[in-house]
Design an enzyme around this catalytic site. Structure first.
Site, PDB file in Angstrom:
ATOM      1  CG  ASN A  74      -0.382  -0.028   2.508  1.00 37.70           C
ATOM      2  OD1 ASN A  74       0.780  -0.402   2.655  1.00 37.70           O
ATOM      3  ND2 ASN A  74      -1.121   0.377   3.517  1.00 37.70           N
TER       4      ASN A  74
ATOM      5  CD  GLU B 156       5.663  -0.236  13.008  1.00 36.61           C
ATOM      6  OE1 GLU B 156       4.504  -0.312  13.438  1.00 36.61           O
ATOM      7  OE2 GLU B 156       6.588   0.301  13.648  1.00 36.61           O
TER       8      GLU B 156
ATOM      9  CB  CYS C 240      -1.638  -0.033   8.784  1.00 37.75           C
ATOM     10  SG  CYS C 240      -0.598   1.406   8.866  1.00 37.75           S
TER      11      CYS C 240
HETATM   12  P1  NAP Z   1       1.466  -8.978   3.356  1.00 36.79           P
HETATM   13  O1  NAP Z   1       0.687  -9.840   2.477  1.00 36.79           O
HETATM   14  O2  NAP Z   1       1.736  -9.423   4.734  1.00 36.79           O
HETATM   15  O3  NAP Z   1       2.858  -8.683   2.584  1.00 36.79           O
HETATM   16  C1  NAP Z   1       3.822  -7.819   3.137  1.00 36.79           C
HETATM   17  C2  NAP Z   1       5.175  -8.161   2.563  1.00 36.79           C
HETATM   18  O4  NAP Z   1       5.568  -9.441   3.044  1.00 36.79           O
HETATM   19  C3  NAP Z   1       5.212  -8.257   1.042  1.00 36.79           C
HETATM   20  O5  NAP Z   1       6.447  -7.773   0.601  1.00 36.79           O
HETATM   21  C4  NAP Z   1       5.112  -9.743   0.809  1.00 36.79           C
HETATM   22  O6  NAP Z   1       5.620 -10.149  -0.439  1.00 36.79           O
HETATM   23  C5  NAP Z   1       5.977 -10.237   1.934  1.00 36.79           C
HETATM   24  N1  NAP Z   1       5.807 -11.644   2.294  1.00 36.79           N
HETATM   25  C6  NAP Z   1       4.754 -12.456   2.095  1.00 36.79           C
HETATM   26  N2  NAP Z   1       5.020 -13.686   2.600  1.00 36.79           N
HETATM   27  C7  NAP Z   1       6.263 -13.639   3.116  1.00 36.79           C
HETATM   28  C8  NAP Z   1       7.101 -14.578   3.778  1.00 36.79           C
HETATM   29  N3  NAP Z   1       6.741 -15.839   4.003  1.00 36.79           N
HETATM   30  N4  NAP Z   1       8.326 -14.189   4.171  1.00 36.79           N
HETATM   31  C9  NAP Z   1       8.746 -12.917   3.948  1.00 36.79           C
HETATM   32  N5  NAP Z   1       8.000 -11.989   3.321  1.00 36.79           N
HETATM   33  C10 NAP Z   1       6.767 -12.344   2.919  1.00 36.79           C
HETATM   34  O7  NAP Z   1       0.780  -7.519   3.495  1.00 36.79           O
HETATM   35  P2  NAP Z   1       0.185  -6.579   2.362  1.00 36.79           P
HETATM   36  O8  NAP Z   1      -1.077  -7.186   1.848  1.00 36.79           O
HETATM   37  O9  NAP Z   1       1.252  -6.194   1.394  1.00 36.79           O
HETATM   38  O10 NAP Z   1      -0.165  -5.266   3.203  1.00 36.79           O
HETATM   39  C11 NAP Z   1      -1.352  -5.133   3.915  1.00 36.79           C
HETATM   40  C12 NAP Z   1      -1.163  -5.416   5.391  1.00 36.79           C
HETATM   41  O11 NAP Z   1      -0.072  -4.654   5.876  1.00 36.79           O
HETATM   42  C13 NAP Z   1      -2.348  -5.002   6.232  1.00 36.79           C
HETATM   43  O12 NAP Z   1      -2.570  -5.971   7.236  1.00 36.79           O
HETATM   44  C14 NAP Z   1      -1.909  -3.691   6.854  1.00 36.79           C
HETATM   45  O13 NAP Z   1      -2.559  -3.366   8.057  1.00 36.79           O
HETATM   46  C15 NAP Z   1      -0.469  -3.940   7.052  1.00 36.79           C
HETATM   47  N6  NAP Z   1       0.261  -2.669   7.109  1.00 36.79           N
HETATM   48  C16 NAP Z   1       0.744  -2.270   8.319  1.00 36.79           C
HETATM   49  C17 NAP Z   1       1.384  -1.051   8.429  1.00 36.79           C
HETATM   50  C18 NAP Z   1       1.935  -0.582   9.741  1.00 36.79           C
HETATM   51  O14 NAP Z   1       2.799   0.275   9.723  1.00 36.79           O
HETATM   52  N7  NAP Z   1       1.467  -1.083  10.870  1.00 36.79           N
HETATM   53  C19 NAP Z   1       1.537  -0.240   7.310  1.00 36.79           C
HETATM   54  C20 NAP Z   1       1.042  -0.681   6.089  1.00 36.79           C
HETATM   55  C21 NAP Z   1       0.406  -1.903   6.000  1.00 36.79           C
HETATM   56  P3  NAP Z   1       4.616 -10.517  -1.662  1.00 36.79           P
HETATM   57  O15 NAP Z   1       3.914  -9.263  -2.000  1.00 36.79           O
HETATM   58  O16 NAP Z   1       5.526 -11.016  -2.703  1.00 36.79           O
HETATM   59  O17 NAP Z   1       3.688 -11.570  -1.114  1.00 36.79           O
HETATM   60  O1  G3P Z   2      -0.778   1.868   6.090  1.00 35.10           O
HETATM   61  C1  G3P Z   2       0.409   2.596   5.975  1.00 35.10           C
HETATM   62  C2  G3P Z   2       0.744   3.487   7.134  1.00 35.10           C
HETATM   63  O2  G3P Z   2       2.069   3.876   7.083  1.00 35.10           O
HETATM   64  C3  G3P Z   2      -0.205   4.636   7.227  1.00 35.10           C
HETATM   65  O3  G3P Z   2       0.277   5.844   6.823  1.00 35.10           O
HETATM   66  O4  G3P Z   2      -0.037   8.239   6.409  1.00 35.10           O
HETATM   67  O5  G3P Z   2      -1.732   6.597   5.639  1.00 35.10           O
HETATM   68  O6  G3P Z   2      -1.491   7.065   8.048  1.00 35.10           O
HETATM   69  P1  G3P Z   2      -0.803   7.014   6.729  1.00 35.10           P
END
Ligand code: NAP
Ligand code: G3P
Length: 484
Positions: A160, A256, A290
Site C-alpha cells: 500500500n 509494523e 493500516c
Molecule cells: P502482506 O501480504 O503481509 O505482505 C507484506 C510483505 O511481506 C510483502 O512484501 C510480501 O511479499 C511479503 N511476504 C509475504 N510472505 C512472506 C514470507 N513468508 N516471508 C517474507 N516476506 C513475505 O501484506 P500486504 O497485503 O502487502 O499489506 C497489507 C497489510 O499490511 C495489512 O494488514 C496492513 O494493516 C499492514 N500494514 C501495516 C502497516 C503498519 O505500519 N502497521 C503499514 C502498512 C500496511 P509478496 O507481495 O511477494 O507476497
Molecule cells: O498503512 C500505511 C501506514 O504507514 C499509514 O500511513 O499516512 O496513511 O497514516 P498514513
C-alpha cells in the site's frame, strides 16, 4: 533496470541491475484495468545469495563512511525522488490503484523523510560515562559508548505504500551504517524499484542497497532466515509478520502489522468535525491503510445524528478510476481482497447489521459502505477488512467504548472525538494502542513522529530516531587511566 513493459525488471545487486535468468518472470497487472505494469524477476536461491553477499561485502566500507557523507547521499537521493515524483506516481497509480494526488504526495513525503533522516542521523551521538558515578568506580575509568551498525538489514514492505514504507526503513538503516536488502511487495515492486533507481543514481556505493524480488510465499522463508541477514524491518499483515517471527526467533526485528483502529465518538463531540475526519480516515485509498478508521464506537445518544452526517459525506465520495481527479475510492488491489471484504460485509448483513449506504460491487471496486448496529458477535467488529467497509457499534457509556476498543487483538491507533480534554486524556490513558489521536483520524504522519503498534499490531518502534537506534547497537570502549 529496464522500463519497457515487455522486458523484465532486474534487481539491484552490488550496484548492477541484474535480470534473473531462472524461473518464469512474474507479471504485475494493474488493478485499474488489468494492463501489464511490468514483469519481475523471480529470483533463485543462488541469486538471493548473491544479493546477501553483496550487502555483506559492502558493510565494512559503508560503516566506515563518515556520517556527513552518508547524509549527502540521502540529500541527493531525496532531490532525485522529488524530480521523478510524477513518473513514480504514474506507476503507483496503475500498479496499486492509488489516486494520483496521494501517489504524488507519497513520493514527495518520502523525499522529505529522507532529508529528515539524514539530519537526525547526523545529530545522533553516543555518551561518555564516568566510573565515579557508581560505588567503587573512579574518574580514571571512562566508558565511551557509541552506536555501531547491526550489519545487513532486510527491509520488507507492503503493497500500500511501496515508496514510503520502503524509504522509512532504508533511510534509517543506511544512516545507521547498515547495508540493506529490500524485498518489496510483489504488487508495488515496479514502483519500489523506480525509487531504488533514484537512490542508486544518487551515487550510493555498490552493494550498500540491494533488492530482491519474487513472491513472498516462494522466496520469503529463504531470505528471512538467510545467515547474512542481521535485522528484519517488516511492514505487512499480522499473519505474515507472525510467520516470520516464528522462523527467525534470534534475529532482531521491527514489525509494523495490521490494525483495527477505533474512532470513539463521545456525546459532546463536534459531530460535523468527527464525521469529516472519520470519512477521510476510513475511505481514503479505499481503506487500504493500516491506520484507516476500521470501526466506530459511538455513544448511543449521538449515534443517529452521526450516522446521518456520515451518510451524506460518504455519498459525496467519488469512486472509480484513480487517474480521474478527485477519486478517493478505487478498485481494491486484488480480487482476493475484494472477495474478502465483500464476504465480511455480507456476513454482517446476514447477522442483522443495517446497511446505511454502499453495499455494491463492480469488479474489484466496492462502494464505500457504512454498516450500523453492528454487534460484537459479528466478524466485521474484529477483523481488519483493508477495504471501504466501516462498522458502527453503538455503546452506552465511555467505559463500554474503551472495553470494546481494548478487546481487539490489535493495538495500532485509536481516535477520540470529544470537546472535553479531561475525558479525552482519561480515555487515551486507558487505550491499549501505540498512539491515541485526540480529535483527529488515526494517521502515521507527520513522519518524524514515532509509529508503533502493540499486541498483534507490531513490535518495536518505527520513526526516525527510534528506527536508527533499533538498527544500531551500543558499543562501549572503556578507558582505564592510571593516576600520574
Ligand atoms: P502482506 O501480504 O503481509 O505482505 C507484506 C510483505 O511481506 C510483502 O512484501 C510480501 O511479499 C511479503 N511476504 C509475504 N510472505 C512472506 C514470507 N513468508 N516471508 C517474507 N516476506 C513475505 O501484506 P500486504 O497485503 O502487502 O499489506 C497489507 C497489510 O499490511 C495489512 O494488514 C496492513 O494493516 C499492514 N500494514 C501495516 C502497516 C503498519 O505500519 N502497521 C503499514 C502498512 C500496511 P509478496 O507481495 O511477494 O507476497
Ligand atoms: O498503512 C500505511 C501506514 O504507514 C499509514 O500511513 O499516512 O496513511 O497514516 P498514513
Amino acid at each position: 533496470m529496464t522500463n519497457t513493459e515487455q522486458k523484465v525488471y532486474g534487481n539491484l545487486i552490488n550496484g548492477e541491475w541484474v535480470v534473473s535468468q531462472g524461473s518464469q518472470p512474474i507479471e504485475v497487472r494493474s488493478p485499474v484495468d488489468g494492463s501489464l505494469v511490468g514483469r519481475l524477476s523471480s529470483m533463485s536461491q543462488q541469486e538471493l545469495d548473491q544479493a546477501a553477499a553483496a550487502a555483506k561485502g559492502a558493510r565494512k566500507a559503508w560503516a566506515a563512511c563518515p556520517v556527513y557523507q552518508k547524509a549527502q547521499y540521502m540529500y541527493r537521493a531525496a532531490d532525485l525522488l522529488e524530480q521523478r515524483a510524477e513518473e513514480i506516481a504514474e506507476c503507483l497509480v496503475m500498479e496499486i490503484a492509488k489516486d494520483r494526488k496521494s501517489a504524488v504526495s507519497e513520493v514527495k513525503r518520502s523525499a522529505d523523510l529522507l532529508r529528515y533522516t539524514a539530519d537526525v542521523g547526523k545529530s545522533l551521538h553516543g555518551e561518555t560515562i564516568s566510573g565515579d558515578s557508581f560505588p567503587g568506580g573512579s574518574r580514571g575509568k571512562m566508558s565511551f559508548v557509541t552506536r555501531v551498525p547491526v550489519g545487513t538489514v532486510l527491509a520488507i514492505s507492503p503493497f500500500n505504500y511501496p515508496v514510503n514504507l520502503a524509504i522509512s526503513k532504508i533511510g534509517p538503516a543506511l544512516m545507521g551504517g547498515n547495508t540493506v536488502i529490500l524485498k518489496p511487495a510483489t504488487q508495488g515492486a515496479v514502483s519500489a524499484l523506480k525509487m531504488v533507481e533514484a537512490m542508486q543514481d544518487a551515487g550510493l556505493p555498490a552493494g550498500v542497497l540491494n533488492t530482491v524480488t519474487g513472491l513472498g510465499s516462494v522466496i520469503g522463508d529463504s531470505i528471512v532466515t538467510h545467515k547474512d541477514v542481521d535485522f528484519i524491518n517488516f511492514t505487512g499483515s499480522t499473519e505474515v509478520g507472525q510467520h516470520i517471527s516464528a522462523l527467525t526467533a534470534m534475529t532482531p526485528v521491527i514489525m509494523e502489522l495490521g490494525g483495527k483502529d477505533a474512532a470513539i465518538v463521545l456525546e459532546d463531540a463536534d459531530l460535523d468535525f468527527a464525521a469529516d475526519n472519520i470519512v477521510d480516515g476510513a475511505y481514503s485509498y479505499s481503506g487500504q491503510r493500516c491506520t484507516a478508521v476500521k470501526r466506530i464506537l459511538v455513544l448511543e445518544q449521538v449515534a443517529d445524528a452521526l450516522v446521518e452526517k456520515l451518510k451524506v459525506r460518504i455519498e459525496r465520495l467519488k469512486t472509480g478510476d484513480p487517474r480521474e481527479a478527485g477519486v478517493t475510492v478505487t478498485p481494491l488491489v486484488s480480487t482476493k481482497s475484494a472477495d474478502f471484504v465483500e464476504n465480511l460485509m455480507k456476513d454482517a448483513l446476514a447477522k442483522g447489521a443495517v446497511l446505511v449506504t454502499g453495499g455494491t460491487r463492480q469488479g474489484n471496486l466496492l462502494a464505500p459502505t457504512l454498516l450500523d448496529h453492528v454487534t460484537t458477535g459479528m466478524d466485521v467488529a474484529w477483523v481488519e477488512p483493508f477495504g471501504p467497509v466501516l462498522p458502527i457499534i453503538r455503546v452506552s457509556s465511555q467505559q463500554e467504548a474503551v472495553e470494546i476498543a481494548n478487546r481487539s487483538e490489535y493495538g495500532l491507533q485509536s481516535s477520540v472525538f470529544t470537546n472535553n480534554l479531561n475525558k479525552a486524556y482519561s480515555i487515551a490513558a486507558q487505550l491499549e494502542v501505540g498512539t491515541v489521536q485526540i480529535n483527529n483520524k488515526p494517521e502515521r504522519g507527520p513522519d518524524n513522529f514515532p509509529f508503533l503498534g502493540v499486541k498483534s499490531s507490531g513490535m518495536g518502534t518505527q520513526g526516525v530516531r527510534y528506527s536508527i537506534e533499533a538498527m544500531t547497537r551500543p558499543k562501549a570502549v572503556t578507558i582505564n587511566l592510571t593516576e600520574e
